[in-house]
Design an enzyme around this catalytic site. Structure first.
Site, PDB file in Angstrom:
ATOM      1  N   GLU A 150      -8.279  -3.969   5.122  1.00 55.66           N
ATOM      2  CA  GLU A 150      -8.077  -3.787   3.676  1.00 55.66           C
ATOM      3  C   GLU A 150      -6.993  -4.726   3.149  1.00 55.66           C
ATOM      4  OE1 GLU A 150      -7.795   0.452   4.641  1.00 55.66           O
ATOM      5  OE2 GLU A 150      -8.763   0.843   2.722  1.00 55.66           O
ATOM      6  N   ASN A 162       0.872  -1.171   0.000  1.00 54.66           N
ATOM      7  CA  ASN A 162       0.000   0.000   0.000  1.00 54.66           C
ATOM      8  C   ASN A 162       0.913   1.225   0.000  1.00 54.66           C
ATOM      9  OD1 ASN A 162      -1.723   2.077   0.594  1.00 54.66           O
ATOM     10  ND2 ASN A 162      -2.760   1.036   2.271  1.00 54.66           N
ATOM     11  N   ARG A 211      -2.476  -2.029  -3.533  1.00 58.48           N
ATOM     12  CA  ARG A 211      -3.619  -1.134  -3.376  1.00 58.48           C
ATOM     13  C   ARG A 211      -3.453  -0.012  -4.400  1.00 58.48           C
ATOM     14  NH1 ARG A 211      -4.432   3.797   0.613  1.00 58.48           N
ATOM     15  NH2 ARG A 211      -6.615   4.166   0.163  1.00 58.48           N
ATOM     16  N   ARG A 223      -9.950  17.022   6.544  1.00 55.81           N
ATOM     17  CA  ARG A 223     -10.735  17.412   5.362  1.00 55.81           C
ATOM     18  C   ARG A 223     -12.112  17.901   5.789  1.00 55.81           C
ATOM     19  NH1 ARG A 223      -9.925  11.802   2.400  1.00 55.81           N
ATOM     20  NH2 ARG A 223      -8.377  11.278   3.963  1.00 55.81           N
ATOM     21  N   HIS A 233     -17.330   4.106   7.702  1.00 53.12           N
ATOM     22  CA  HIS A 233     -15.876   3.990   7.807  1.00 53.12           C
ATOM     23  C   HIS A 233     -15.390   5.333   8.354  1.00 53.12           C
ATOM     24  CE1 HIS A 233     -11.729   2.859   6.272  1.00 53.12           C
ATOM     25  NE2 HIS A 233     -11.620   4.151   6.457  1.00 53.12           N
ATOM     26  N   HIS A 236     -12.404   4.249  -0.363  1.00 54.76           N
ATOM     27  CA  HIS A 236     -12.510   3.312   0.763  1.00 54.76           C
ATOM     28  C   HIS A 236     -13.320   2.076   0.380  1.00 54.76           C
ATOM     29  CE1 HIS A 236     -12.015   7.120   3.373  1.00 54.76           C
ATOM     30  NE2 HIS A 236     -10.893   6.419   3.522  1.00 54.76           N
TER      31      HIS A 236
HETATM   32  P1  AMP Z   1      -7.569   5.254  10.615  1.00 54.58           P
HETATM   33  O1  AMP Z   1      -7.454   6.299   9.553  1.00 54.58           O
HETATM   34  O2  AMP Z   1      -8.639   4.249  10.361  1.00 54.58           O
HETATM   35  O3  AMP Z   1      -6.243   4.626  10.971  1.00 54.58           O
HETATM   36  O4  AMP Z   1      -8.037   6.034  11.934  1.00 54.58           O
HETATM   37  C1  AMP Z   1      -7.182   6.920  12.583  1.00 54.58           C
HETATM   38  C2  AMP Z   1      -7.972   7.793  13.520  1.00 54.58           C
HETATM   39  O5  AMP Z   1      -8.758   7.000  14.417  1.00 54.58           O
HETATM   40  C3  AMP Z   1      -7.127   8.652  14.444  1.00 54.58           C
HETATM   41  O6  AMP Z   1      -6.729   9.839  13.813  1.00 54.58           O
HETATM   42  C4  AMP Z   1      -8.066   8.919  15.596  1.00 54.58           C
HETATM   43  O7  AMP Z   1      -8.841  10.063  15.293  1.00 54.58           O
HETATM   44  C5  AMP Z   1      -8.998   7.737  15.607  1.00 54.58           C
HETATM   45  N1  AMP Z   1      -8.844   6.848  16.772  1.00 54.58           N
HETATM   46  C6  AMP Z   1      -8.014   5.802  16.916  1.00 54.58           C
HETATM   47  N2  AMP Z   1      -8.184   5.230  18.128  1.00 54.58           N
HETATM   48  C7  AMP Z   1      -9.140   5.939  18.762  1.00 54.58           C
HETATM   49  C8  AMP Z   1      -9.779   5.864  20.051  1.00 54.58           C
HETATM   50  N3  AMP Z   1      -9.450   4.927  20.936  1.00 54.58           N
HETATM   51  N4  AMP Z   1     -10.721   6.779  20.330  1.00 54.58           N
HETATM   52  C9  AMP Z   1     -11.070   7.734  19.444  1.00 54.58           C
HETATM   53  N5  AMP Z   1     -10.512   7.841  18.232  1.00 54.58           N
HETATM   54  C10 AMP Z   1      -9.564   6.971  17.888  1.00 54.58           C
END
Ligand code: AMP
Length: 402
Positions: free
Chosen positions: A381, A6, A87, A237, A204, A176
């Site tokens: 993913e 990725n 990806r 964003r 998501h 996504h």
């Molecule tokens: P992703 O892009 O799916 O990796 O999600 C990343 C985002 O998930 C981070 O920037 C956080 O805003 C959020 N996140 C991760 N763990 C937690 C948690 N325990 N509580 C609230 N938000 C979280």
């Protein structure tokens, strides 16, 4: 074995799977590619290593990850990698499923570069590097956009002059898709019902966000569109806002296109409103400490998600389950509770205790017997990419045998 790659503009995530795409043998992240202080974080079972070093380009990143995989302590025989799943962010309307990469596919991915100028070039570098290192492996492209190709025209055509679509190909694509597809399949398994009988709304919610209406297994309305800004507000964003504002920013505030680009992609969403960064954990911490902007950012985020869920329930004339995934969706009970608080009219009833319980498993967080289920499903993913690669390898072998 199957390797998934990725490639982002300055990072490269990889995972090594067994041939059935069931077990993760190793995984890692190369970050800050192109900077003098790059980093690789690698794990294979009990073996873990982090190295800080200059990683000038993606070619160096691929060499480095192969060195890590072939390292005596990891002990993988690189010659046993016979499938590499890539990806690819944008396949436009040229790909409605994953494909084995050949020169024609590479040319098509190149053709979509103007639509994804930051992502597709990085994806192509990863493909070329990996094809040079593994010339005999099956290389596959798994597109973020492919799953959403089932959108009907009334969802993917913008209410702009028809020629923009007909002549210039301007339309909604959605992103996504690989995550939404995996999560929809897992949700159906959890519900014990066939996917093609279900109306699902997948939320998501990560640093980037997509809300997707998935009707009988077909994605019909992802909230991201031509680019990756529309829909709900995200880490940096904006999500939906009146496009007339862009004219105002340019004409009255003298902002040029680059500044507006930065504004909508990097300086908006949680980071723009809360002012404490793009991480929902920091926003919640600020909210608990009484920071009014954090409280506002949290309320706006949950309200926008709830609005999309309501809209998609209307589009599908009902919904069987609302499914939360990605960093925020999987980990943040508070956000899930706030979103679900306004969905009781649909027949969704949250089980507060189940919602609060920390778990990394796919699970129900709704009350038994509620008309609409509420689920948390961890996204994966990489596994989806590995599974598609495994299926394409099998199909290739069967083709050869026939
Ligand atoms: P992703 O892009 O799916 O990796 O999600 C990343 C985002 O998930 C981070 O920037 C956080 O805003 C959020 N996140 C991760 N763990 C937690 C948690 N325990 N509580 C609230 N938000 C979280």
């Amino acid at each position: 074995m199957i390797l998934t790659l990725n490639c982002g503009s300055s990072s490269l995530k990889y995972q090594l799977f067994d041939g059935c795409a069931e077990r993760v043998l190793a995984k890692g992240l190369v970050s800050r590619i192109g900077e003098t202080r790059g980093r690789i974080e690698h794990r294979a079972g009990a073996f873990a290593e982090t190295r800080d070093l200059a990683i000038p380009d993606h070619a160096a990143a691929v060499t480095l990850l192969l060195e890590m995989l072939g390292h005596a302590a990891s002990g993988f025989d690189l010659a046993a990698i016979d499938g590499v799943g890539h990806r690819v962010v944008h396949g436009g309307d040229a790909f409605c499923e994953s494909v084995t990469i050949d020169e024609g596919v590479i040319a098509e991915i190149e053709a979509w570069v103007p639509f994804a100028p930051l992502h597709n070039p990085a994806n192509l570098i990863g493909i070329r590097e990996a094809m040079a290192v593994f010339p005999n492996a099956t290389h596959t492209a798994v597109f973020d956009t492919a799953f959403h190709q089932t959108m009907p025209p009334e969802a993917y055509v913008y209410p702009l002059p028809w020629e923009l679509y007909a002549r210039n190909g301007i339309r909604r694509f959605g992103f996504h898709g690989t995550s939404c597809r995996w999560v929809a399949g897992e949700a159906a398994t959890l519900l014990g019902r066939p996917l093609d009988e279900l109306k699902l709304i997948v939320c998501h919610l990560g640093n980037g966000c997509t809300i997707d209406a998935i009707e009988y297994g077909r994605s019909i309305d992802p909230s991201l569109g031509f680019g990756t800004v529309s829909g709900v507000m995200m880490g940096t964003r904006s999500g939906d806002f009146d496009p007339v504002l862009i004219l105002h920013l340019a004409r009255s505030l003298g902002m040029d296109l680059d500044a507006i680009d930065r504004l909508i992609h990097k300086q908006s969403g949680l980071v723009g409103i809360a002012g404490v960064g793009n991480d929902m954990r920091d926003v919640i911490e600020g909210m608990e400490a009484g920071n009014p902007r954090c409280r506002l950012a949290f309320a706006m985020f949950c309200r926008m998600v709830r609005k999309y869920v309501g809209a998609y329930a209307a589009v599908m004339d009902g919904v069987d389950a609302v499914v939360f995934t990605a960093g925020i969706g999987e980990n943040c009970a508070r956000v899930r509770a706030e979103i679900c608080r306004g969905l009781s009219h649909l027949g969704l009833a949250l089980d507060e205790r189940a919602n609060e319980e920390p778990s990394a498993a796919a699970r129900s967080i709704g009350r038994a017997g509620a008309a609409v289920a509420a689920l948390v499903v961890p996204t994966d993913e990489e596994r989806m990419i590995a599974l598609d690669t495994s299926a394409l390898m099998r199909a290739g072998q069967e083709g050869l045998a026939a």
